[in-house]
Scaffold this motif. Structure first.
Motif, short mmCIF file in Angstrom:
data_model
loop_
_atom_site.label_atom_id
_atom_site.label_comp_id
_atom_site.label_asym_id
_atom_site.label_seq_id
_atom_site.Cartn_x
_atom_site.Cartn_y
_atom_site.Cartn_z
N ALA A 80 -16.06 -16.93 -5.45
CA ALA A 80 -15.86 -17.21 -4.23
C ALA A 80 -16.93 -17.09 -3.36
CB ALA A 80 -14.45 -16.18 -3.51
N SER A 81 -17.02 -18.00 -2.04
CA SER A 81 -17.99 -17.93 -1.24
C SER A 81 -18.27 -16.51 -0.74
CB SER A 81 -17.93 -18.80 -0.13
OG SER A 81 -16.79 -18.48 0.70
N ASP A 82 -19.25 -16.19 -0.06
CA ASP A 82 -19.47 -14.91 0.26
C ASP A 82 -18.45 -14.31 1.49
OD1 ASP A 82 -21.24 -14.95 3.13
OD2 ASP A 82 -21.80 -16.60 1.59
N ALA A 83 -18.33 -15.40 2.31
CA ALA A 83 -17.14 -14.98 3.30
C ALA A 83 -15.95 -14.60 2.92
CB ALA A 83 -17.28 -15.85 4.36
N VAL A 84 -15.52 -15.33 2.05
CA VAL A 84 -14.10 -15.47 1.45
C VAL A 84 -13.88 -14.26 0.63
CG1 VAL A 84 -12.46 -16.33 -0.30
CG2 VAL A 84 -13.41 -17.87 1.33
N ALA A 85 -15.16 -13.94 -0.11
CA ALA A 85 -15.05 -12.74 -0.99
C ALA A 85 -15.11 -11.43 -0.20
CB ALA A 85 -16.35 -12.69 -1.94
N ALA A 86 -15.81 -11.48 0.84
CA ALA A 86 -15.85 -10.43 1.77
C ALA A 86 -14.65 -10.11 2.63
CB ALA A 86 -17.08 -10.26 2.86
N HIS A 87 -14.20 -11.17 3.20
CA HIS A 87 -13.00 -11.01 4.25
C HIS A 87 -11.57 -11.26 3.63
CE1 HIS A 87 -16.13 -10.07 7.25
NE2 HIS A 87 -16.76 -11.11 6.66
N ILE A 88 -11.42 -12.19 2.74
CA ILE A 88 -10.05 -12.89 2.30
C ILE A 88 -9.63 -12.21 0.80
CG2 ILE A 88 -8.77 -14.79 1.65
CD1 ILE A 88 -9.67 -14.77 4.68
N LEU A 89 -10.38 -11.97 0.13
CA LEU A 89 -10.01 -11.53 -1.50
C LEU A 89 -9.64 -10.18 -1.35
CD1 LEU A 89 -12.63 -12.76 -4.12
CD2 LEU A 89 -10.18 -13.20 -3.78
N PRO A 90 -10.13 -9.11 -0.49
CA PRO A 90 -9.91 -7.60 -0.71
C PRO A 90 -8.26 -7.40 -0.43
CG PRO A 90 -11.81 -7.68 0.64
CD PRO A 90 -11.42 -9.23 0.27
N ARG A 91 -7.76 -8.31 0.40
CA ARG A 91 -6.20 -8.20 0.72
C ARG A 91 -5.32 -8.36 -0.67
NH1 ARG A 91 -4.06 -11.70 5.11
NH2 ARG A 91 -4.34 -13.27 3.46
N ALA A 92 -5.90 -9.51 -1.39
CA ALA A 92 -5.60 -10.09 -2.55
C ALA A 92 -5.47 -9.17 -3.81
CB ALA A 92 -5.83 -11.27 -3.14
N VAL A 93 -6.71 -8.63 -3.88
CA VAL A 93 -6.85 -7.52 -4.78
C VAL A 93 -6.23 -6.45 -4.62
CG1 VAL A 93 -9.00 -6.18 -5.90
CG2 VAL A 93 -9.30 -8.34 -5.22
N ALA A 94 -6.05 -5.89 -3.54
CA ALA A 94 -5.31 -4.81 -3.14
C ALA A 94 -3.55 -4.76 -3.70
CB ALA A 94 -5.29 -4.18 -1.60
N ARG A 95 -3.25 -6.02 -3.48
CA ARG A 95 -1.95 -6.42 -3.88
C ARG A 95 -1.87 -6.56 -5.45
NH1 ARG A 95 1.23 -12.21 -2.51
NH2 ARG A 95 3.12 -11.72 -4.01
N LEU A 96 -3.08 -6.96 -6.18
CA LEU A 96 -2.90 -7.13 -7.25
C LEU A 96 -3.10 -5.65 -8.02
CD1 LEU A 96 -3.00 -8.99 -9.97
CD2 LEU A 96 -5.71 -8.95 -9.64
N ARG A 97 -3.84 -5.04 -7.41
CA ARG A 97 -3.87 -3.43 -8.01
C ARG A 97 -2.53 -2.73 -8.22
NH1 ARG A 97 -6.12 -2.43 -11.16
NH2 ARG A 97 -6.20 -0.27 -10.67
N GLN A 98 -1.60 -3.32 -7.31
CA GLN A 98 -0.18 -2.57 -7.25
C GLN A 98 0.51 -3.07 -8.37
OE1 GLN A 98 1.13 -3.22 -3.23
NE2 GLN A 98 0.24 -1.14 -2.41
N GLN A 99 0.30 -4.64 -8.39
CA GLN A 99 1.56 -5.30 -9.25
C GLN A 99 0.94 -5.46 -10.66
OE1 GLN A 99 2.40 -9.26 -7.78
NE2 GLN A 99 3.09 -8.56 -5.90
N ALA A 100 -0.29 -5.35 -11.15
CA ALA A 100 -0.90 -5.57 -12.20
C ALA A 100 -2.24 -4.41 -12.40
CB ALA A 100 -1.41 -6.80 -12.59
N PRO A 101 -1.75 -3.09 -12.30
CA PRO A 101 -2.79 -2.22 -12.31
C PRO A 101 -3.61 -2.23 -13.86
CG PRO A 101 -0.66 -1.04 -12.88
CD PRO A 101 -0.57 -2.39 -12.62
N GLY A 102 -3.27 -2.93 -14.81
CA GLY A 102 -4.05 -3.31 -15.96
C GLY A 102 -5.29 -4.23 -15.87
N ILE A 103 -5.25 -4.93 -14.78
CA ILE A 103 -6.21 -5.76 -14.71
C ILE A 103 -7.34 -5.41 -13.82
CG2 ILE A 103 -6.68 -8.19 -13.65
CD1 ILE A 103 -3.82 -9.15 -14.37
N VAL A 104 -8.53 -5.84 -14.27
CA VAL A 104 -9.65 -5.43 -13.51
C VAL A 104 -10.25 -6.88 -12.98
CG1 VAL A 104 -12.14 -4.68 -13.77
CG2 VAL A 104 -10.36 -3.45 -14.94
N ILE A 105 -10.51 -6.72 -11.82
CA ILE A 105 -10.72 -8.07 -11.16
C ILE A 105 -12.46 -7.95 -10.95
CG2 ILE A 105 -11.05 -9.45 -8.83
CD1 ILE A 105 -8.43 -9.77 -10.47
#
Length: 292
Positions: free
Chosen positions: A100-125
């Motif tokens: 992702a672009s640096d802006a999206v990576a820094a400001h948009i992705l963290p929320r999605a990664v946090a949700r993924l950590r809850q739903q699929a803890p076996g996946i490393v992003i």
């Protein structure tokens, strides 16, 4: 030598593509000395000289040029094998890389990664931050967040939505310089630029803003850095509206200028889309990005 080591061949290919040991090392996530040793080892095993060192550049010899096509064919076959194997994996665990672009990576992705950590803890992003298009066919990333549609037949993309970006300045800047609202007002404002070549300036001019080179006192190609310059009161900058709304201390300016509208695409390789862990991340990202 009957069977050259694939890691050595990969070092050769990336060095040939980038023309630089340091650039190739960055792409492969290695150190420059390690990559240099790999190239030297391949030259020794083959009994040929593949590169000439010209300053900091690595220039292919005639022999290197002759072997490059065969090495590329081997590389393509290895990539295809890895893609097919990954695509058939049914485990909801392992590493999934997202570019992702640096802006999206820094400001948009963290929320999605946090949700993924809850739903699929076996996946490393693994977040691959780049403002260029990642080469998904060469596995520079498994999934890419882009603002253009994929144009290669082996890639599949999903248009998530159309996002908007506006013009912003800090509250302190507005207090000191006034609140510009029209395109004509832009002629008297300082802007945070993106490049020396004037591509960003030309883009703003095409968007209807009468801006000149003298108005760009600060240049920052990295969007997150440029946004911090805006936040610190150094001038007007452009940012996705949803990111700006999350940033305290910034104000929408040039309100009467139409917003910049652009698509948000999610792209992956056709083979990878069948892997459960990649499909899981793809679908979750689609849901998060759709909601803004």
């Amino acid at each position: 030598m009957n069977h050259p080591d694939w890691n050595l061949l990969r070092a050769f290919l990336e060095t040939a593509d980038t023309g630089s040991l340091s650039a190739a090392a960055r792409k492969l996530g290695q150190t420059q000395p390690t990559l240099s040793r790999q190239v030297a080892a391949l030259e020794q095993q083959l009994g040929v000289t593949l590169f000439e060192r010209v300053g900091k550049r690595m220039v292919l010899t005639a022999t290197g040029q002759a072997l490059l096509a065969q090495a590329r064919a081997m590389g393509a076959a290895a990539d295809a094998l890895a893609l097919m194997a990954t695509g058939r994996s049914q485990a909801v665990e392992g590493v999934v890389s997202v570019s992702a672009s640096d802006a999206v990576a820094a400001h948009i992705l963290p929320r999605a990664v946090a949700r993924l950590r809850q739903q699929a803890p076996g996946i490393v992003i693994e977040v691959v931050t780049t403002n260029q298009l990642s080469d998904l066919l060469r596995r520079e990333a498994d999934i890419a967040i882009r603002h253009v549609a994929p144009d290669q037949p082996d890639l599949i993309g999903r248009l998530i939505r159309h996002a908007t970006a506006g013009f912003y300045a800090s509250s302190a800047w507005v207090a000191a310089h006034g609140h510009p609202r029209t395109a004509a007002d832009a002629a008297h404002c300082d802007f945070i630029g993106a490049d020396r070549a004037g591509r960003y300036q030309a883009y703003l001019q095409a968007h209807g803003l009468p801006v000149g080179a003298a108005q760009f006192k600060v240049l920052a190609e990295n969007a997150s850095t440029a946004w911090e310059m805006v936040r610190q009161g150094l001038g007007i900058g452009t940012m996705m509206d949803e990111i700006a709304q999350q940033t305290p201390g910034v104000v929408r300016v040039l309100d009467e200028v139409p917003a910049v509208r652009f698509p948000v695409w999610l792209v992956t390789h056709r083979e990878l889309h069948t892997a459960r862990r990649i499909r899981c991340v793809f679908d979750l990202l689609a849901d998060e990005l759709r909601n803004g």
